[in-house]
Design a protein around this motif. Sequence first.
Motif, PDB file in Angstrom:
ATOM      1  N   VAL A 182      -9.517 -38.173 -19.209  1.00  0.00           N
ATOM      2  CA  VAL A 182      -8.031 -38.581 -19.301  1.00  0.00           C
ATOM      3  C   VAL A 182      -7.753 -40.037 -19.137  1.00  0.00           C
ATOM      4  O   VAL A 182      -7.109 -40.643 -19.721  1.00  0.00           O
ATOM      5  CB  VAL A 182      -7.321 -37.633 -18.287  1.00  0.00           C
ATOM      6  CG1 VAL A 182      -5.552 -38.233 -18.190  1.00  0.00           C
ATOM      7  CG2 VAL A 182      -7.389 -36.395 -18.546  1.00  0.00           C
ATOM      8  N   GLU A 183      -8.565 -40.559 -18.113  1.00  0.00           N
ATOM      9  CA  GLU A 183      -8.359 -41.832 -17.664  1.00  0.00           C
ATOM     10  C   GLU A 183      -8.945 -42.813 -18.833  1.00  0.00           C
ATOM     11  O   GLU A 183      -8.390 -43.862 -18.948  1.00  0.00           O
ATOM     12  CB  GLU A 183      -9.241 -42.233 -16.465  1.00  0.00           C
ATOM     13  CG  GLU A 183      -8.593 -41.614 -15.138  1.00  0.00           C
ATOM     14  CD  GLU A 183      -7.122 -41.841 -14.940  1.00  0.00           C
ATOM     15  OE1 GLU A 183      -6.711 -42.917 -15.014  1.00  0.00           O
ATOM     16  OE2 GLU A 183      -6.412 -40.660 -14.887  1.00  0.00           O
ATOM     17  N   ASN A 184      -9.831 -42.634 -19.563  1.00  0.00           N
ATOM     18  CA  ASN A 184     -10.663 -43.434 -20.520  1.00  0.00           C
ATOM     19  C   ASN A 184      -9.904 -43.150 -21.879  1.00  0.00           C
ATOM     20  O   ASN A 184     -10.504 -43.585 -22.852  1.00  0.00           O
ATOM     21  CB  ASN A 184     -12.050 -43.471 -20.493  1.00  0.00           C
ATOM     22  CG  ASN A 184     -12.660 -42.148 -21.193  1.00  0.00           C
ATOM     23  OD1 ASN A 184     -12.314 -41.455 -21.796  1.00  0.00           O
ATOM     24  ND2 ASN A 184     -13.970 -41.848 -20.895  1.00  0.00           N
ATOM     25  N   GLY A 185      -9.103 -42.098 -22.119  1.00  0.00           N
ATOM     26  CA  GLY A 185      -8.259 -41.952 -23.509  1.00  0.00           C
ATOM     27  C   GLY A 185      -8.917 -41.039 -24.304  1.00  0.00           C
ATOM     28  O   GLY A 185      -8.797 -40.932 -25.441  1.00  0.00           O
ATOM     29  N   THR A 186      -9.952 -40.469 -23.746  1.00  0.00           N
ATOM     30  CA  THR A 186     -10.855 -39.454 -24.733  1.00  0.00           C
ATOM     31  C   THR A 186     -10.657 -37.873 -24.525  1.00  0.00           C
ATOM     32  O   THR A 186     -11.141 -37.112 -25.097  1.00  0.00           O
ATOM     33  CB  THR A 186     -12.448 -39.669 -24.733  1.00  0.00           C
ATOM     34  OG1 THR A 186     -12.707 -39.383 -23.410  1.00  0.00           O
ATOM     35  CG2 THR A 186     -12.483 -41.277 -25.173  1.00  0.00           C
ATOM     36  N   ALA A 191      -1.151 -37.306 -20.961  1.00  0.00           N
ATOM     37  CA  ALA A 191      -1.953 -37.519 -20.039  1.00  0.00           C
ATOM     38  C   ALA A 191      -1.437 -36.984 -18.764  1.00  0.00           C
ATOM     39  O   ALA A 191      -2.288 -36.133 -17.978  1.00  0.00           O
ATOM     40  CB  ALA A 191      -2.263 -39.143 -19.733  1.00  0.00           C
ATOM     41  N   HIS A 192      -0.105 -36.866 -18.288  1.00  0.00           N
ATOM     42  CA  HIS A 192       0.497 -36.211 -17.320  1.00  0.00           C
ATOM     43  C   HIS A 192       0.505 -34.699 -17.282  1.00  0.00           C
ATOM     44  O   HIS A 192       0.096 -34.182 -16.274  1.00  0.00           O
ATOM     45  CB  HIS A 192       1.989 -36.633 -16.904  1.00  0.00           C
ATOM     46  CG  HIS A 192       2.855 -36.133 -17.895  1.00  0.00           C
ATOM     47  ND1 HIS A 192       3.117 -36.852 -19.375  1.00  0.00           N
ATOM     48  CD2 HIS A 192       3.743 -35.013 -17.772  1.00  0.00           C
ATOM     49  CE1 HIS A 192       3.864 -35.831 -19.765  1.00  0.00           C
ATOM     50  NE2 HIS A 192       4.297 -35.025 -19.111  1.00  0.00           N
ATOM     51  N   ILE A 237     -14.512 -30.250 -14.354  1.00  0.00           N
ATOM     52  CA  ILE A 237     -13.039 -30.464 -14.180  1.00  0.00           C
ATOM     53  C   ILE A 237     -12.965 -32.235 -13.887  1.00  0.00           C
ATOM     54  O   ILE A 237     -12.086 -33.107 -14.404  1.00  0.00           O
ATOM     55  CB  ILE A 237     -12.350 -30.044 -13.164  1.00  0.00           C
ATOM     56  CG1 ILE A 237     -12.033 -28.462 -13.751  1.00  0.00           C
ATOM     57  CG2 ILE A 237     -11.167 -30.455 -12.721  1.00  0.00           C
ATOM     58  CD1 ILE A 237     -11.689 -27.403 -12.490  1.00  0.00           C
ATOM     59  N   ASP A 238     -13.845 -32.592 -12.863  1.00  0.00           N
ATOM     60  CA  ASP A 238     -13.921 -33.924 -12.637  1.00  0.00           C
ATOM     61  C   ASP A 238     -14.293 -34.960 -13.912  1.00  0.00           C
ATOM     62  O   ASP A 238     -13.812 -36.055 -14.017  1.00  0.00           O
ATOM     63  CB  ASP A 238     -15.005 -34.280 -11.620  1.00  0.00           C
ATOM     64  CG  ASP A 238     -14.526 -33.775 -10.261  1.00  0.00           C
ATOM     65  OD1 ASP A 238     -13.380 -33.545  -9.912  1.00  0.00           O
ATOM     66  OD2 ASP A 238     -15.312 -33.714  -9.186  1.00  0.00           O
ATOM     67  N   GLU A 239     -15.161 -34.297 -14.701  1.00  0.00           N
ATOM     68  CA  GLU A 239     -15.626 -35.237 -16.113  1.00  0.00           C
ATOM     69  C   GLU A 239     -14.244 -35.209 -17.160  1.00  0.00           C
ATOM     70  O   GLU A 239     -14.029 -36.146 -17.612  1.00  0.00           O
ATOM     71  CB  GLU A 239     -16.743 -34.530 -16.526  1.00  0.00           C
ATOM     72  CG  GLU A 239     -17.986 -34.857 -15.960  1.00  0.00           C
ATOM     73  CD  GLU A 239     -19.231 -33.914 -16.278  1.00  0.00           C
ATOM     74  OE1 GLU A 239     -18.885 -33.138 -17.362  1.00  0.00           O
ATOM     75  OE2 GLU A 239     -20.277 -34.142 -15.778  1.00  0.00           O
ATOM     76  N   ALA A 240     -13.380 -34.220 -16.899  1.00  0.00           N
ATOM     77  CA  ALA A 240     -12.218 -34.043 -17.846  1.00  0.00           C
ATOM     78  C   ALA A 240     -11.265 -35.137 -17.229  1.00  0.00           C
ATOM     79  O   ALA A 240     -10.578 -35.548 -18.137  1.00  0.00           O
ATOM     80  CB  ALA A 240     -11.741 -32.521 -17.903  1.00  0.00           C
ATOM     81  N   PHE A 241     -11.170 -35.230 -15.799  1.00  0.00           N
ATOM     82  CA  PHE A 241     -10.243 -36.153 -15.330  1.00  0.00           C
ATOM     83  C   PHE A 241     -10.835 -37.617 -15.774  1.00  0.00           C
ATOM     84  O   PHE A 241      -9.673 -38.598 -16.200  1.00  0.00           O
ATOM     85  CB  PHE A 241     -10.247 -36.315 -13.895  1.00  0.00           C
ATOM     86  CG  PHE A 241      -9.412 -35.338 -13.211  1.00  0.00           C
ATOM     87  CD1 PHE A 241      -8.010 -35.658 -13.508  1.00  0.00           C
ATOM     88  CD2 PHE A 241      -9.878 -34.345 -12.737  1.00  0.00           C
ATOM     89  CE1 PHE A 241      -6.911 -34.506 -12.817  1.00  0.00           C
ATOM     90  CE2 PHE A 241      -8.634 -33.256 -11.978  1.00  0.00           C
ATOM     91  CZ  PHE A 241      -7.398 -33.548 -12.146  1.00  0.00           C
ATOM     92  N   ALA A 242     -11.955 -37.905 -15.969  1.00  0.00           N
ATOM     93  CA  ALA A 242     -12.520 -39.314 -16.262  1.00  0.00           C
ATOM     94  C   ALA A 242     -12.078 -39.417 -17.735  1.00  0.00           C
ATOM     95  O   ALA A 242     -11.834 -40.560 -18.101  1.00  0.00           O
ATOM     96  CB  ALA A 242     -13.985 -39.357 -16.068  1.00  0.00           C
TER      97      ALA A 242
END
Length: 108
Positions: free
Chosen positions: A70-74, A17-18, A63-68
């Motif tokens: 990352v946060e939800n693990g998908t 994730a990082h 990019i914002d959707e990709a950050f989401a």
Amino acid sequence: MSLDASRIEPRPERLPAHEARQRLEHARSTRVTQLRALDESGQADDQLMSAQKAAIERALKEIDEAFARVENGTYGACLGCGKPVPGERLEILPYTRYCVACQRRAAT
């Protein structure tokens, strides 16, 4: 599943994730810089500039959707087939939602 099967088809490793966040931050920073440069050019009425600005804004949304993701693990899983997106593709386009095959299907 036998141990032999796992040796034949190793599971692809997910991007930590990082690292995903770092790549996405770099992509966001690059797009924001491009957007500022377009705004500073003073040619907002130019059709090409408007198209470039719209493309950059779409990339920022992705990019914002990709950050989401990352946060939800998908993050790194194709939204079309669910299989892992190859690491090489994520290096080039860290905010991609699809593997190459599903991207082709989505574009048609």
